[in-house]
Design a protein around this motif. Structure first.
Motif, PDB file in Angstrom:
ATOM      1  N   ALA A 176     -46.052  19.963 -52.353  1.00 41.44           N
ATOM      2  CA  ALA A 176     -44.900  19.451 -53.106  1.00 41.44           C
ATOM      3  C   ALA A 176     -45.152  19.524 -54.607  1.00 41.44           C
ATOM      4  N   ASP A 177     -46.367  19.185 -55.034  1.00 45.85           N
ATOM      5  CA  ASP A 177     -46.694  19.184 -56.461  1.00 45.85           C
ATOM      6  C   ASP A 177     -46.586  20.584 -57.064  1.00 45.85           C
ATOM      7  N   VAL A 178     -47.035  21.596 -56.316  1.00 41.14           N
ATOM      8  CA  VAL A 178     -46.958  22.971 -56.809  1.00 41.14           C
ATOM      9  C   VAL A 178     -45.503  23.387 -57.000  1.00 41.14           C
ATOM     10  N   ILE A 179     -44.666  23.018 -56.037  1.00 41.08           N
ATOM     11  CA  ILE A 179     -43.241  23.375 -56.116  1.00 41.08           C
ATOM     12  C   ILE A 179     -42.563  22.665 -57.280  1.00 41.08           C
ATOM     13  N   LEU A 180     -42.811  21.361 -57.403  1.00 41.26           N
ATOM     14  CA  LEU A 180     -42.136  20.577 -58.432  1.00 41.26           C
ATOM     15  C   LEU A 180     -42.630  20.916 -59.838  1.00 41.26           C
ATOM     16  N   ALA A 181     -43.881  21.349 -59.946  1.00 48.18           N
ATOM     17  CA  ALA A 181     -44.439  21.666 -61.258  1.00 48.18           C
ATOM     18  C   ALA A 181     -43.765  22.883 -61.880  1.00 48.18           C
ATOM     19  N   ASN A 182     -43.411  23.864 -61.038  1.00 46.25           N
ATOM     20  CA  ASN A 182     -42.771  25.082 -61.549  1.00 46.25           C
ATOM     21  C   ASN A 182     -41.907  25.697 -60.454  1.00 46.25           C
ATOM     22  N   PRO A 183     -40.698  25.171 -60.249  1.00 44.08           N
ATOM     23  CA  PRO A 183     -39.828  25.675 -59.175  1.00 44.08           C
ATOM     24  C   PRO A 183     -39.512  27.160 -59.317  1.00 44.08           C
ATOM     25  N   GLU A 184     -39.278  27.624 -60.557  1.00 41.55           N
ATOM     26  CA  GLU A 184     -38.954  29.034 -60.764  1.00 41.55           C
ATOM     27  C   GLU A 184     -40.064  29.935 -60.261  1.00 41.55           C
ATOM     28  N   ASP A 185     -41.306  29.550 -60.507  1.00 38.77           N
ATOM     29  CA  ASP A 185     -42.441  30.323 -60.049  1.00 38.77           C
ATOM     30  C   ASP A 185     -42.612  30.182 -58.540  1.00 38.77           C
ATOM     31  N   SER A 239     -45.094  33.994 -51.922  1.00 37.53           N
ATOM     32  CA  SER A 239     -45.160  34.109 -50.469  1.00 37.53           C
ATOM     33  C   SER A 239     -45.766  32.822 -49.922  1.00 37.53           C
ATOM     34  N   ILE A 240     -45.694  32.619 -48.619  1.00 36.35           N
ATOM     35  CA  ILE A 240     -46.237  31.406 -48.013  1.00 36.35           C
ATOM     36  C   ILE A 240     -47.746  31.320 -48.260  1.00 36.35           C
ATOM     37  N   THR A 241     -48.419  32.461 -48.225  1.00 38.24           N
ATOM     38  CA  THR A 241     -49.868  32.479 -48.461  1.00 38.24           C
ATOM     39  C   THR A 241     -50.186  32.142 -49.908  1.00 38.24           C
ATOM     40  N   GLU A 242     -49.381  32.659 -50.831  1.00 41.78           N
ATOM     41  CA  GLU A 242     -49.606  32.374 -52.243  1.00 41.78           C
ATOM     42  C   GLU A 242     -49.360  30.903 -52.563  1.00 41.78           C
ATOM     43  N   LEU A 243     -48.326  30.321 -51.954  1.00 38.08           N
ATOM     44  CA  LEU A 243     -48.052  28.903 -52.169  1.00 38.08           C
ATOM     45  C   LEU A 243     -49.197  28.061 -51.622  1.00 38.08           C
ATOM     46  N   ALA A 244     -49.681  28.413 -50.434  1.00 38.18           N
ATOM     47  CA  ALA A 244     -50.803  27.685 -49.844  1.00 38.18           C
ATOM     48  C   ALA A 244     -52.039  27.765 -50.739  1.00 38.18           C
ATOM     49  N   SER A 245     -52.280  28.957 -51.295  1.00 40.06           N
ATOM     50  CA  SER A 245     -53.443  29.138 -52.171  1.00 40.06           C
ATOM     51  C   SER A 245     -53.319  28.281 -53.429  1.00 40.06           C
ATOM     52  N   ARG A 246     -52.131  28.235 -54.012  1.00 35.57           N
ATOM     53  CA  ARG A 246     -51.922  27.423 -55.219  1.00 35.57           C
ATOM     54  C   ARG A 246     -52.172  25.943 -54.929  1.00 35.57           C
ATOM     55  N   ALA A 247     -51.794  25.527 -53.716  1.00 35.26           N
ATOM     56  CA  ALA A 247     -51.947  24.122 -53.351  1.00 35.26           C
ATOM     57  C   ALA A 247     -53.334  23.813 -52.788  1.00 35.26           C
ATOM     58  N   GLY A 248     -54.136  24.857 -52.562  1.00 37.70           N
ATOM     59  CA  GLY A 248     -55.469  24.666 -52.014  1.00 37.70           C
ATOM     60  C   GLY A 248     -55.470  24.255 -50.558  1.00 37.70           C
ATOM     61  N   VAL A 249     -54.479  24.760 -49.803  1.00 34.06           N
ATOM     62  CA  VAL A 249     -54.376  24.410 -48.384  1.00 34.06           C
ATOM     63  C   VAL A 249     -54.223  25.685 -47.558  1.00 34.06           C
ATOM     64  N   ALA A 250     -54.210  25.542 -46.242  1.00 38.36           N
ATOM     65  CA  ALA A 250     -54.008  26.674 -45.343  1.00 38.36           C
ATOM     66  C   ALA A 250     -52.518  26.953 -45.168  1.00 38.36           C
ATOM     67  N   ASP A 251     -52.200  28.168 -44.716  1.00 40.84           N
ATOM     68  CA  ASP A 251     -50.800  28.524 -44.458  1.00 40.84           C
ATOM     69  C   ASP A 251     -50.159  27.553 -43.469  1.00 40.84           C
ATOM     70  N   SER A 252     -50.943  27.099 -42.502  1.00 42.71           N
ATOM     71  CA  SER A 252     -50.404  26.190 -41.488  1.00 42.71           C
ATOM     72  C   SER A 252     -49.956  24.866 -42.103  1.00 42.71           C
ATOM     73  N   THR A 253     -50.584  24.474 -43.216  1.00 39.46           N
ATOM     74  CA  THR A 253     -50.180  23.231 -43.900  1.00 39.46           C
ATOM     75  C   THR A 253     -48.796  23.398 -44.522  1.00 39.46           C
ATOM     76  N   VAL A 254     -48.530  24.580 -45.081  1.00 37.13           N
ATOM     77  CA  VAL A 254     -47.201  24.844 -45.621  1.00 37.13           C
ATOM     78  C   VAL A 254     -46.174  24.810 -44.494  1.00 37.13           C
ATOM     79  N   SER A 255     -46.532  25.342 -43.328  1.00 42.51           N
ATOM     80  CA  SER A 255     -45.627  25.291 -42.170  1.00 42.51           C
ATOM     81  C   SER A 255     -45.337  23.843 -41.776  1.00 42.51           C
ATOM     82  N   ARG A 256     -46.365  22.979 -41.849  1.00 42.83           N
ATOM     83  CA  ARG A 256     -46.144  21.554 -41.560  1.00 42.83           C
ATOM     84  C   ARG A 256     -45.247  20.921 -42.606  1.00 42.83           C
ATOM     85  N   PHE A 257     -45.384  21.359 -43.847  1.00 39.92           N
ATOM     86  CA  PHE A 257     -44.534  20.874 -44.935  1.00 39.92           C
ATOM     87  C   PHE A 257     -43.075  21.212 -44.650  1.00 39.92           C
TER      88      PHE A 257
END
Length: 301
Positions: A29-38, A43-61
Motif C-alpha cells: 500500500a505504501d509503494v502505491i500511495l507514495a507514487n500512484p503514477e509510477d 508489473s506485479i513483480t516490480e511492485l512486489a520488488s519495490r515493496a520488498g515482498v513476494a509476488d504472492s503477497t501482492v496477490s493477497r493484497f
C-alpha cells in the motif's frame, strides 16, 4: 473490482485501510500511495520488488481489497489519477482510457499518445528473449501455425499471419469462434497454436487453447495477464502490457493492442533473424509474386 463509495476512489480505499493491514500488505500500500503514477505502470513483480515482498503477497493484497486481478488494481489507480474534483451532478464521465468527457482536443491527444507509448515501453520490459527464442524454434519446426483471437485482438493475429506467411509458414485463422474451435481440434503434434487475448480470460480463446493442447499442439499465449485462465492453460506465455486506464465497457481500445503488435513483431523478428537464409528467400519470392505486380511502374516503394 470492489465497489467504491460515492465520494471515493481506489487510492482513498487503500489509504483508509492501510493502517489495518499486515506489515507486508501495508508495504505494498505504501509503494502505491507514495507514487500512484509510477505504481500504475509497474508489473506485479516490480511492485512486489519495490515493496520488498513476494509476488504472492501482492496477490493477497488484491484479495484483501476484493479486486478481480492485477489489471483491476492498475485500472483503479489510473481512474483515481485521472479523476477530477467536481460537484456530484457535474462529475466528468469516463469515456476512454484516461479520457474524460470535457477534455480538450489537446488533452485527448496527449492522453492517447501517452497511453500508447507507455504500452510499448511496458511490453518491451516484459518480453522474455528466451521465450521468444523457444517460440521461434517451435514455429520453424511447425507444419502449420493456428491462431485464436477475437475482437480487436484479431488484428494482431492477422498481422502475425502476414509476417509468417511471407516467411514461408502455413497459417490458419478463422474469425468465426466456432470454426476456430474446430480448427484447434485439427491441430496436432508438430503444429503451433498462438492464442491472443489481452485479458487472458476470453472464454472462446481459452477453449481453443485447451482443445489444441489436448490434441498435442504446442500452445503459445499472448496476454497481459499472467494470472489469467489462458496463461494457466498454455505451454508458454508472451507477456504484453495491457490497458491500465480503461474499463470493461471501453476495453476494446487501440492502446491495449500496441503491446500485442510489438510482441508479434518481436517474435517474427526473432524467427527471421535465426532462420535468415530461408526467410529471405521466401520474402523475395512473395514480393515478386504478390507485391511487385501491384506497384505502379515508376514506384520505388
Amino acid at each position: 473490482m470492489a465497489d467504491q463509495d460515492e465520494g471515493g476512489n481506489l487510492l482513498h480505499q487503500i489509504s483508509r485501510r492501510a493502517s489495518s493491514l499486515s506489515p507486508a500488505l501495508r508495504g505494498v500500500a505504501d509503494v502505491i500511495l507514495a507514487n500512484p503514477e509510477d505504481a500504475q505502470s509497474l508489473s506485479i513483480t516490480e511492485l512486489a520488488s519495490r515493496a520488498g515482498v513476494a509476488d504472492s503477497t501482492v496477490s493477497r493484497f488484491l484479495r484483501e481489497l476484493d479486486l478481480d486481478g492485477y489489471n483491476q488494481l492498475r485500472l483503479g489507480i489510473a481512474q483515481a489519477i485521472y479523476s477530477r474534483p467536481a460537484a456530484a451532478d457535474q462529475r466528468a464521465t469516463w469515456v476512454y482510457e484516461g479520457v474524460l468527457r470535457g477534455d480538450s482536443r489537446e488533452q485527448i491527444l496527449e492522453k492517447v499518445l501517452h497511453g500508447s507509448v507507455e504500452a510499448l515501453h511496458r511490453t518491451a520490459e516484459r518480453l522474455d528473449p528466451a521465450v521468444l527464442d523457444d517460440a521461434a524454434e517451435r514455429i520453424h519446426a511447425a507444419s502449420c501455425i493456428y491462431f485464436a483471437a477475437m475482437g480487436s485482438s484479431a488484428t494482431s493475429a492477422e498481422n502475425a499471419i502476414m509476417r509468417f506467411v511471407r516467411a514461408g509458414k502455413r497459417c490458419l485463422f478463422f474469425r468465426d469462434q466456432s470454426i476456430q474451435s474446430m480448427g484447434s481440434a485439427t491441430a496436432g503434434e508438430g503444429d503451433v497454436l498462438i492464442a491472443i487475448s489481452d485479458s487472458g480470460d476470453s472464454t472462446p480463446i481459452v477453449s481453443s487453447a485447451q482443445i489444441a493442447k489436448f490434441h498435442g499442439a504446442f500452445v503459445l499465449g499472448v496476454t497481459s495477464n499472467i494470472d489469467s485462465a489462458l496463461a494457466a492453460v498454455v505451454d508458454s506465455v508472451v507477456l504484453t502490457a495491457g490497458t491500465v486506464a480503461s474499463s470493461d465497457v471501453y476495453g476494446e481500445s487501440v492502446t491495449g493492442k500496441w503491446g500485442q503488435l510489438l510482441a508479434i513483431d518481436a517474435l517474427y523478428a526473432t524467427y527471421a533473424a535465426r532462420y535468415y537464409e530461408e526467410t529471405a528467400d521466401y520474402l523475395q519470392a512473395s514480393y515478386l509474386a504478390a507485391i511487385k505486380p501491384t506497384r505502379g511502374t515508376g514506384s520505388t516503394h
